[in-house]
Design a protein around this motif. Structure first.
Motif, short mmCIF file in Angstrom:
data_model
loop_
_atom_site.label_atom_id
_atom_site.label_comp_id
_atom_site.label_asym_id
_atom_site.label_seq_id
_atom_site.Cartn_x
_atom_site.Cartn_y
_atom_site.Cartn_z
N PHE A 129 -2.54 -1.15 -4.03
CA PHE A 129 -3.88 -0.69 -3.66
C PHE A 129 -4.73 -1.90 -3.27
CE2 PHE A 129 -2.04 2.12 -6.79
CZ PHE A 129 -2.27 3.39 -6.27
N ALA A 130 -5.30 -1.90 -2.08
CA ALA A 130 -6.13 -3.00 -1.60
C ALA A 130 -7.55 -2.50 -1.39
CB ALA A 130 -5.57 -3.57 -0.31
N PHE A 131 -8.50 -3.08 -2.13
CA PHE A 131 -9.91 -2.68 -2.07
C PHE A 131 -10.69 -3.73 -1.28
CE2 PHE A 131 -7.97 -0.89 -5.78
CZ PHE A 131 -8.47 0.40 -5.87
N ASP A 144 -13.43 -0.83 9.21
CA ASP A 144 -12.62 -1.12 8.02
C ASP A 144 -12.56 0.10 7.10
OD1 ASP A 144 -12.19 -3.95 8.58
OD2 ASP A 144 -14.34 -4.15 8.21
N LYS A 145 -11.44 0.25 6.44
CA LYS A 145 -11.29 1.25 5.40
C LYS A 145 -11.56 0.59 4.05
CE LYS A 145 -9.86 4.40 8.30
NZ LYS A 145 -10.66 5.60 8.61
N ASP A 146 -12.26 1.28 3.18
CA ASP A 146 -12.59 0.71 1.87
C ASP A 146 -11.36 0.48 1.00
OD1 ASP A 146 -15.29 0.63 2.44
OD2 ASP A 146 -15.67 2.63 1.62
N VAL A 147 -10.36 1.35 1.12
CA VAL A 147 -9.14 1.24 0.33
C VAL A 147 -7.94 1.44 1.24
CG1 VAL A 147 -7.83 2.11 -1.64
CG2 VAL A 147 -10.33 2.18 -1.69
N THR A 174 -1.37 3.83 4.58
CA THR A 174 -2.62 4.30 5.16
C THR A 174 -3.22 3.18 6.00
OG1 THR A 174 -3.97 3.56 3.28
CG2 THR A 174 -3.04 5.79 3.17
N LYS A 175 -4.15 3.50 6.87
CA LYS A 175 -4.77 2.50 7.73
C LYS A 175 -5.70 1.59 6.93
CE LYS A 175 -4.70 4.95 12.15
NZ LYS A 175 -5.54 5.47 13.27
N LYS A 191 -2.50 -0.21 15.48
CA LYS A 191 -2.21 0.88 14.56
C LYS A 191 -3.10 0.84 13.32
CE LYS A 191 1.13 2.12 17.29
NZ LYS A 191 0.98 3.29 18.20
N GLY A 192 -3.49 -0.36 12.90
CA GLY A 192 -4.39 -0.47 11.75
C GLY A 192 -3.72 -0.45 10.40
N LYS A 193 -2.37 -0.45 10.35
CA LYS A 193 -1.66 -0.48 9.07
C LYS A 193 -1.09 -1.87 8.85
CE LYS A 193 -0.31 4.39 9.02
NZ LYS A 193 0.81 5.35 8.96
#
Length: 205
Positions: A129-131, A144-147, A174-175, A191-193
């Motif tokens: 998990f990356a926050f 950006d995605k939060d997680v 997930t992205k 792709k964002g992953k």
């Protein structure tokens, strides 16, 4: 990152490790650091700037189940990642992101007669998990995605029951970000992953 998210990270790590801990298991703590790279190369090119994606450092804990070689580990790490991406106003840019990262792994240590106390190979797998804490996209071309969630697969070796050296491949599930610029048709390959290797060392006290 706000306090609520930090509390969530700590509670998640402790809860998952506690749930996996038998009464007879052995718990130990350590420190961990590593280097993120694009591709695994068994020569000096692995340290070339063009191959480096960033770095990670933090604290780790491991729960060892006696006799059977099964273990569980978790870490809380500060991770810096960079990517060479196209934007709307330039041919290319270095896009940097910083995370509080929480990998949680199931680990199997391969017992070796006679030398088991000196060298012990192991395999591991589990979620990561990356926050997000911050990023440096000045062109506002990416959201950006939060997680971000990844699956880690890795191999390593433990030396003298203290030092663990490992190689991990993280495949984004997930992205981590998405392209929101005006030229979406021009850059379909974003792709964002996150997909990368990490070479790391952990020392347990």
């Amino acid at each position: 990152m706000n306090r609520k998210n930090l509390k969530y990270i700590l509670v998640l790590t402790v809860a998952l490790l506690a749930a996996a801990t038998p009464a007879t298991a052995q718990l130990r703590f350590g420190v961990k650091g590593g280097l993120g790279i694009n591709s695994m190369k068994f020569n000096k090119d692995v340290l070339d700037n063009d191959n480096q994606l960033g770095w990670t450092a933090g604290v780790t804990a491991e729960v060892q189940v006696p006799v059977i070689g099964l273990a569980f580990d978790g870490a809380v790490q500060y991770t810096h990642r960079k990517s060479e991406l196209y934007t709307d106003d330039a041919e290319g840019t270095t896009y940097k992101r910083n995370y509080i990262e929480v990998p949680i792994h199931v680990k199997y240590k391969i017992g070796m007669p006679v030398v088991g106390n000196i060298v012990a190979p192991f395999l591991f797998a589990g979620p990561d998990f990356a926050f997000l804490t911050n990023s440096t996209d000045k062109g506002n071309s990416f959201k950006d995605k939060d997680v971000a969630l990844s699956l880690d697969l890795g191999v390593g070796v433990e030396l003298f029951k203290k030092l663990q050296v490992s190689a991990t491949y993280s495949a984004g599930l997930t992205k981590a970000f998405e392209y929101v610029g005006v030229n979406r048709d021009k850059y379909p390959d974003v792709k964002g992953k996150d997909k990368c290797w990490t070479i790391a060392a952990a020392y347990f006290f």
